[in-house]
Design an enzyme around this catalytic site. Structure first.
Site, mmCIF file in Angstrom:
data_model
loop_
_atom_site.group_PDB
_atom_site.id
_atom_site.type_symbol
_atom_site.label_atom_id
_atom_site.label_comp_id
_atom_site.label_asym_id
_atom_site.label_seq_id
_atom_site.Cartn_x
_atom_site.Cartn_y
_atom_site.Cartn_z
ATOM 1 N N PHE A 99 0.809 -1.222 0.000
ATOM 2 C CA PHE A 99 0.000 0.000 0.000
ATOM 3 C C PHE A 99 0.839 1.267 0.000
ATOM 4 C CE2 PHE A 99 0.854 -0.051 4.514
ATOM 5 C CZ PHE A 99 0.640 1.242 4.972
ATOM 6 N N LYS A 100 2.080 1.175 0.430
ATOM 7 C CA LYS A 100 2.936 2.363 0.470
ATOM 8 C C LYS A 100 3.153 2.951 -0.930
ATOM 9 C CE LYS A 100 3.547 1.457 4.860
ATOM 10 N NZ LYS A 100 4.813 1.215 5.532
#
Length: 463
Positions: free
Chosen positions: A109-110
């Site tokens: 998700f980063k």
């Protein structure tokens, strides 16, 4: 839109200056002077927008010093590298919805925030000239996503600290096999909290920070949080189209950054759109203790199969504390100074107020592995251990009359050991991960001492 520090010690900044500053010069974190809000008519207009168009609408509420066409270009380039056309698709699995945030270049998700942040850094440097040296710490995925966002970019060197031997093997390889000359990986002999403390300490050395023009990619950088607000709104609109005017979110979090983005989204949207944010932690339960009892106190870091949450000091907690303290910067500074000195903060007086925003659950290692196994058996869907923590918390804390969206924060193949424990077999590796072990790697292993890290940075930094 101007930005201020949670500790009240700086003059308000424009967005581009806030991005480049990262950590406020008074040691606090940057936030908008006031949070914008949207109405139902705006939601009607946004209802069917593709992800990139929705991102433009939301980011424009917080950014007024980048021309619209430039912002459009930044957004398009940032998400062109994602494998799914919806960028962050939502899928229903049994009685929960899964928000898949792992379709970016490093499968975590980063990427959603760090692809944008890397392009923002480049945008500002091209227009203003100069250089920057990025310094960050990672418990797993931030490092590889940050490196992917800035590798090869002119005028930028990046230094990423990670805890030696405490990330998953694939997480480590995703960082250390990037051999671009502007990338420097540092494995510190210690925990993520040690690494993060060193990074914050170096940023608070203002002479060193100015000399080497340090920039931040950790979620202490406001742009990281802002980019993540978008996928909460995107997921909400997906469920709104299905006839759900009110939803909950379950968020596995250790640093409080991802769930703070949810808090911002909750305040951005009209009341009742997002009812409850379920805060899910692993055995490192400082945030769950805070929500349930007002006990924000540092403990010993426990090693788990969800290493990105093996944290006892949540970097973004200060942003929520600012609102909890009635936007009183002096009170926040006193709290954080006290916590730095004693390792504990008694916030039990705010328990009822916190309960209006969050519910929380700490999920044990045994529960995490069991959830991976059970969920796969029942739905044929494979969870990574972080996502499993969020799903387990959602199953226990969800309201029966509202849908719950669980954030899937990483591809399960990044955590093969945990999946193997749950299913008895390793998950298939995507091609991008399968080839990592055959690549050359480069990493400096150093003691978790600030002066040692500063010397390494100084020796390799752009000047």
């Amino acid at each position: 839109m101007r930005y201020i520090s949670t500790r009240g010690g700086i003059e308000p900044l424009q967005f581009q200056d806030a991005v480049m500053m990262g950590l406020a010069r008074d040691g606090g974190l940057l936030l908008p002077e006031s949070l914008p809000s949207v109405n139902q008519q705006m939601l009607d207009r946004w209802q069917y927008l593709p992800y990139q168009y929705l991102a433009r609408e939301i980011l424009s509420l917080f950014i007024d010093d980048i021309p619209a066409l430039d912002l459009d270009d930044l957004i398009e380039r940032s998400y062109a590298s994602f494998a799914h056309p919806q960028v962050t698709p939502v899928t229903r699995q049994g009685d929960v919805y899964i928000l898949e945030l792992f379709h970016g270049p490093t499968l975590a998700f980063k990427d959603v925030a760090l692809q944008l942040l890397g392009n923002l850094f480049e945008y500002v440097l091209v227009r203003n000239g100069g250089f920057m040296n990025i310094l960050g710490a990672t418990s797993g995925d931030t490092g590889s996503a940050a490196i992917a966002g800035v590798r090869g970019k002119k005028g930028i060197n990046i230094f990423i600290l990670h805890p030696h031997g405490r990330t998953s093997p694939i997480q480590a390889l995703q960082m250390t096999t990037v051999l671009d000359p502007n990338v420097f990986n540092i494995a510190v002999r210690g925990t993520f909290d040690d690494a993060q403390s060193i990074v914050k300490g170096i940023f608070n050395d203002l002479d060193f920070r100015d000399t080497y023009r340090l920039g931040a990619v950790n979620s202490i950088n406001w742009a990281r949080v802002l980019a993540q607000v978008v996928y909460y709104v995107y997921a909400y609109l997906k469920l709104r189209r299905l006839g759900n005017p009110c939803v909950d979110f379950s968020v596995p979090t250790g640093n409080f950054g991802d769930i703070f983005a949810g808090y911002v989204a909750r305040r951005l949207l009209p009341p009742t759109c997002i009812h409850t944010l379920i805060l899910a932690t692993n055995a490192n339960d400082i945030l769950a203790r805070f929500v349930c009892r007002g006990d924000y106190s540092r403990g010993q870091v426990q090693v788990t199969s969800s290493p990105s949450m093996d944290i006892q000091i949540a970097s973004n907690f200060e942003r929520y504390l600012y609102y909890l303290r009635g936007e009183n910067g002096a009170a926040v500074k006193a709290d954080m100074d006290g916590f730095a000195a004693t390792g504990t903060l008694d916030l039990s007086a705010f328990t009822e107020q916190v309960a209006e925003d969050f519910r929380a659950r700490s999920v044990s290692e045994e529960e995490t592995i069991a959830t991976i196994a059970t969920f796969h058996k029942e739905h044929g869907y494979l969870l990574d251990p972080h996502t499993a923590v969020g799903v387990r918390a959602a199953q226990e804390l969800r309201a029966p009359d509202r849908p719950v969206v669980c954030l899937a924060t990483a591809h399960p193949a990044k955590f093969g050991e945990a999946v193997t424990r749950a299913l008895g077999a390793a998950p298939p590796l995507p091609p991008a991960l399968a080839e990592l072990e055959s690549r050359e790697s480069r990493c400096a292993v150093l003691d978790a001492e600030m002066e040692t890290i500063k010397e390494f940075v100084a020796r390799n930094a752009l000047r």
